[in-house]
Scaffold this motif. Structure first.
Motif: not given
Length: 300
Positions: A66-78
């Motif tokens: 991963l790069p340094q600046n994490i701005t958002c995320l999403w988790i799928d059904n799996g």
């Protein structure tokens, strides 16, 4: 840190100290829960973290791809984790860490918010690069003609009527066949930042802005700010939620609010009166309770 609500009480969980160099500010930019009860956190310059059901933290950073600046995320059904950053969108492959999964032809992408359905990532709202929409297994890139600020997006919402709305720095847009255009319906339009878009059980749309929250039912709009009981005037792109009970939660720059529609009608809403203790009557002597004096009780 984090604040958890169990339906009755709020519990604050501070973020554990980090060993890496100092970061500009400690912020939770986004969060999501997987099916195992783990809570994943986008923590800006601190990277990505996972808090398990025992409140133990696991950190993910450059060594995991991963790069340094994490701005958002999403988790799928799996339970696959998709992560947005200022460098692009990353997908977590079990046993292989995170790999870059930008839309085709895009080398660098600053993602602000990720949206999906089932196991498919469908929408990417980006900083200054427009809107990305997945159609028939391919990404379509939509831009608004004009200055760069017109293509700085915060939020995306496909409502129950099939309309795709997008919140941007310069207001509210809608995606039509010919592309993105400013949304105008009669006298209703928004020309300032739209950070989140929600739809409630009555199919009304809610828009979180830097000037409070706007509710629109297709004909009429109603605005809520500090004067109407909202805790603060400015919202955030990851700070709006309709829970399983249908309640609307709104995070602002000054705290958290829950919308109760009964408060909108002062004629029908009659709250219990507030009780204030003014004095204590002791042997026909009234001792006021409004000052700062201490009342000392006898030994018996």
């Amino acid at each position: 840190g984090l604040t958890l609500y169990d339906g009755e009480y709020f519990t604050t969980i501070p973020l554990p100290p980090i060993k890496k160099k100092a970061v500009p500010v400690r912020r939770v930019m986004d969060m999501a829960a997987d099916s195992r009860g783990n809570i994943w956190l986008a923590l800006a310059w601190e990277g990505l973290a996972k808090m398990d059901t025992r409140q133990r933290f696991t950190w993910y950073s450059e060594r995991d791809g991963l790069p340094q600046n994490i701005t958002c995320l999403w988790i799928d059904n799996g339970d696959n984790v998709w992560v947005g950053s200022t460098q692009g969108v990353y997908f977590h492959q079990r046993g292989k860490g995170f790999v870059l999964r930008n839309p085709g032809g895009v080398e660098k992408l600053s993602a602000r918010k990720l949206y999906g359905a089932g196991n498919t990532l469908r929408y990417i709202a980006s900083h200054n690069s427009g809107l990305f929409v997945s159609r028939e297994n391919r990404w379509v890139h939509y831009l608004v003609a004009g200055k760069t600020a017109s293509n700085s997006f915060y939020s995306v919402k496909k409502d129950s009527r099939g309309r795709l709305f997008a919140g941007a720095l310069e207001g509210l847009y809608i995606l039509r066949d010919e592309g993105l255009e400013k949304f105008i319906s009669g006298n209703f339009h928004i020309d300032w930042p739209v950070y989140f878009i929600l739809e409630d059980r009555d199919r009304r749309l809610w828009f979180g802005t830097d000037k409070g929250v706007i509710r629109w039912d297709g004909k009429n709009e109603r605005r809520y700010s500090v004067g109407e009981g909202l805790s603060g005037g400015e919202t955030n792109r990851a700070a709006g939620l309709v829970d399983r009970s249908g309640r609307l939660w709104i995070g602002t720059n000054r705290g958290l609010s829950i919308y109760n529609e009964a408060f909108d009608d002062p004629e029908s809403f009659k709250p219990a009166p507030k009780v204030q203790l003014l004095y204590v009557d002791v042997f026909d002597k009234k001792i006021p309770l409004t000052g700062s004096d201490t009342i000392r009780l006898g030994g018996r």
